[in-house]
Write an enzyme that holds these catalytic residues in place. Structure first.
Site, PDB file in Angstrom:
ATOM      1  CE  LYS A   1      -2.510   0.891   3.709  1.00  0.00           C
ATOM      2  NZ  LYS A   1      -2.028  -0.362   4.262  1.00  0.00           N
TER       3      LYS A   1
ATOM      4  CB  ALA B   1      -5.399   0.755  10.595  1.00  0.00           C
TER       5      ALA B   1
ATOM      6  CB  THR C   1       5.157   0.195  -2.680  1.00  0.00           C
ATOM      7  OG1 THR C   1       6.026  -0.310  -1.659  1.00  0.00           O
ATOM      8  CG2 THR C   1       5.895   0.210  -4.007  1.00  0.00           C
TER       9      THR C   1
ATOM     10  CE  LYS D   1       3.410  -2.685   7.313  1.00  0.00           C
ATOM     11  NZ  LYS D   1       2.408  -1.658   7.636  1.00  0.00           N
TER      12      LYS D   1
ATOM     13  CD1 TRP E   1       9.142  -2.814  -4.479  1.00  0.00           C
ATOM     14  CD2 TRP E   1      10.139  -3.677  -6.281  1.00  0.00           C
ATOM     15  NE1 TRP E   1      10.282  -3.453  -4.052  1.00  0.00           N
ATOM     16  CE2 TRP E   1      10.914  -3.994  -5.142  1.00  0.00           C
ATOM     17  CE3 TRP E   1      10.570  -4.118  -7.535  1.00  0.00           C
ATOM     18  CZ2 TRP E   1      12.093  -4.743  -5.221  1.00  0.00           C
ATOM     19  CZ3 TRP E   1      11.756  -4.851  -7.621  1.00  0.00           C
ATOM     20  CH2 TRP E   1      12.499  -5.157  -6.469  1.00  0.00           C
TER      21      TRP E   1
ATOM     22  NE  ARG F   1      -0.623   4.760   8.678  1.00  0.00           N
ATOM     23  CZ  ARG F   1      -0.745   3.466   8.931  1.00  0.00           C
ATOM     24  NH1 ARG F   1      -1.089   3.052  10.134  1.00  0.00           N
ATOM     25  NH2 ARG F   1      -0.517   2.579   7.998  1.00  0.00           N
TER      26      ARG F   1
ATOM     27  CG  PHE G   1      -3.577  -3.202   9.014  1.00  0.00           C
ATOM     28  CD1 PHE G   1      -2.536  -4.016   8.588  1.00  0.00           C
ATOM     29  CD2 PHE G   1      -3.535  -2.731  10.322  1.00  0.00           C
ATOM     30  CE1 PHE G   1      -1.496  -4.368   9.441  1.00  0.00           C
ATOM     31  CE2 PHE G   1      -2.502  -3.083  11.174  1.00  0.00           C
ATOM     32  CZ  PHE G   1      -1.483  -3.905  10.735  1.00  0.00           C
TER      33      PHE G   1
ATOM     34  CG  PHE H   1       4.654  -9.232  -6.103  1.00  0.00           C
ATOM     35  CD1 PHE H   1       5.538  -9.591  -5.098  1.00  0.00           C
ATOM     36  CD2 PHE H   1       3.653  -8.314  -5.808  1.00  0.00           C
ATOM     37  CE1 PHE H   1       5.422  -9.052  -3.818  1.00  0.00           C
ATOM     38  CE2 PHE H   1       3.528  -7.773  -4.539  1.00  0.00           C
ATOM     39  CZ  PHE H   1       4.414  -8.147  -3.541  1.00  0.00           C
TER      40      PHE H   1
END
Length: 559
Positions: free
Chosen positions: A72, A274, A74, A106, A410, A95, A302, A382
């Protein structure tokens, strides 16, 4: 292939003064924190709040997270960079990362690949000290409470009712429940206590929702810390130390300015989780971004059932914000996991499983539309994704009434998000399709019904089971005058439901609320569902085991 940290180090970061100048800020409008970070001055922050200029507000959210990853942050960064590629004046509002996930499971939260905010190591580790200031302010309140009781307890606070917990910005399950004051008469009154993680503390929420220092102090005053022996609520204002706590937060309330790898301005400020908090960056950062940019990309933590719902029902309602477009991030890999594929088998093509898992994305799309927004799906690519899988996903999005756009942020940065940027900007600028944003429920609704509304309409439960203690507290909060507050439900992030083992799109279950907490200063009520904890624990192999620093100060293993 370079790692995220290697890409960040290879980048030619420009002085933050150049980024500020490009935004139209003068040297008096900000304070430097080294060469690449700055804080907006209080004076300028207030000016921007009153400027009346409002850019288009875009929220980036996601499907239910899986070990496969969604990306998210990225996508948010790539989208803002992509907007600049097509000539739009975009600004990010994100954030601050918490040290808990950085050292836990994470890792960092600065994006990835060629879509990152920098300086990556500094943002992930301490940054400008905001979260530490929040922790100290929180713990000063705790110290003042215990000292008041020790010094004679003039307010008659019943120690058994104290609801204020200490906090630290780390995952530490051993601190969930502790006993303080065990050193004898000189060491304080013994009582049961506990710790929250700092980013789930009420002080974090108070800071993120306060626009001025006066509002900050007003919210601090309203914090309910416990009850007297005759069961009357005690507010922090009664301890007479609000000014001291606000003084600790004087710098922390000011938004931080950094940049992306492609030099897009980014306000990074506030970091509530969140799943156990409201999951959005500060109102001040968002308002500064809206006043300085034509398009503002922000994200909520999230999945859409958590961060997005709280962004709409708490932050937007509190600050009078009107988002126009919601971008929901999905990956082929994650949808295959929602379709029953094990993580070890995700590299193999499996279009059927991906379409089976599409039910999760479809639920989030339907939920977002309930708030009156235009919705776009960003398919975060990906390297293992096949063209057949991507085509099938984009077709499924179209059949669900939304446009799906492939995002290669990415690998390509802003160039990989140009189509997404064009799609989002077109929706914002299309006056015939203007968003009619609306919260999910009215504040006049009872607290129980607000919880039930979120549980049934967003989580797809058939009903809510309130534990007797939770039901009693909700009645008490209403009697105290807090029945008109929104709700900030704390539950697992790993499922739309309360049960982390239920992937895909669970429905028809009973949603259990075992307890509720009052965050009167922040301005919401927190129901706790299932096994959710306000202090996370570390995994069996914490990310901390991979992090190191050499004699020259170079950090490795941070991702």
């Amino acid at each position: 292939m370079m790692t995220d940290i290697e890409i960040a180090r290879a980048n030619k970061t420009v002085p933050i003064s150049q980024i500020a100048e490009d935004l139209g800020l003068s040297s008096e409008d900000y304070e430097l924190y080294g060469n690449y970070k700055a804080k907006i001055s209080l004076k300028k922050m207030y000016e921007l709040q009153k400027s009346g200029k409002k850019g288009h507000l875009v929220l980036v959210t996601a499907i239910t997270p899986t070990p496969a990853g969604e990306g998210k942050s990225t996508v948010s960064i790539a989208l803002a960079d992509g907007m600049r590629k097509i000539g739009k004046k975009s600004v990010l509002a994100l954030r601050e990362p918490s040290l808990g996930p950085c050292f836990g499971i994470k890792g960092g939260a600065c994006g990835g690949g060629y879509a990152q905010i920098v300086p990556m190591e500094e943002i992930n580790l301490h940054f400008t000290g905001d979260i530490h200031a929040i922790s100290i302010a929180n713990n000063l309140i705790a110290a003042l409470i215990d000292n008041h009781i020790h010094q004679g307890n003039a307010l008659g606070i019943d120690p058994r009712t104290i609801s204020w917990k200490r906090c630290v910005d780390l995952n530490d399950r051993a601190l969930r429940s502790v006993v303080v004051g065990l050193g004898g008469p000189a060491e304080g009154v013994p009582r049961q206590d506990g710790f929250n993680i700092a980013v789930a503390s009420e002080i974090m929420a108070v800071l993120c929702l306060s626009r001025t220092i006066d509002e900050l102090k007003s919210r601090l005053n309203r914090i309910v810390i416990g009850k007297t022996y005759d069961k009357k609520p005690v507010c922090f204002e009664q301890l007479g130390s609000t000014g001291a706590v606000a003084a600790l937060l004087r710098e922390a309330i000011r938004p931080n300015l950094v940049q992306t790898l492609e030099k897009t301005p980014a306000f990074v400020h506030g970091g509530p989780f969140a799943n156990i908090a409201h999951g959005c960056n500060s109102v001040n950062a968002t308002q500064c971004a809206l006043a300085l940019g034509d398009f503002v990309v922000t994200e909520a933590g999230f999945a859409a059932d958590l961060g997005a719902e709280k962004f709409f029902d708490i932050k937007c309602r509190s600050a009078g914000l009107k988002p126009e477009v919601a971008v929901v991030v999905a990956t082929v890999r994650a949808l295959k996991m929602h379709g029953g594929v094990a993580k070890a088998d995700l590299s193999a093509e499996n279009t059927k499983a991906m379409l089976d898992g599409f039910c999760n994305l479809k639920t989030h799309i339907e939920n977002l539309k309930k708030f009156g927004l235009s919705v776009v799906v960003a398919v975060n690519q990906f390297v293992t994704d096949t063209q057949q899988e991507i085509d099938a996903l984009l077709k499924a999005c179209e059949e669900s009434g939304v446009k799906g756009v492939l995002c290669q942020g990415w690998a390509k940065g802003g160039d990989g998000a140009v189509e997404l940027a064009e799609t989002v900007c077109a929706l914002c600028e299309d006056k015939t399709a203007e968003a009619e944003f609306k919260p999910l429920y009215p504040l006049e609704m009872s607290l129980e019904d607000k919880i039930r509304t979120v549980a049934t309409q967003i989580y797809r439960a058939k009903d809510v089971d309130f534990a007797p203690a939770a039901k009693k507290k909700l009645a008490e909060f209403t009697a105290m005058g807090f029945g008109n507050l929104p709700v900030c439900i704390a539950k697992t992030q790993n499922s739309i439901s309360h049960d982390k083992s239920l992937s895909g799109a669970p429905s028809g279950y009973v949603f259990p609320v075992r307890d509720v907490q009052l965050y009167a200063g922040a301005g919401f009520v927190v129901p706790l569902a299932g096994e959710i904890m306000t202090m996370p624990g570390l995994p069996k192999v914490p990310a901390a085991t991979a992090i190191d620093v050499d004699n020259d100060g170079n950090i490795s293993g941070l991702f």
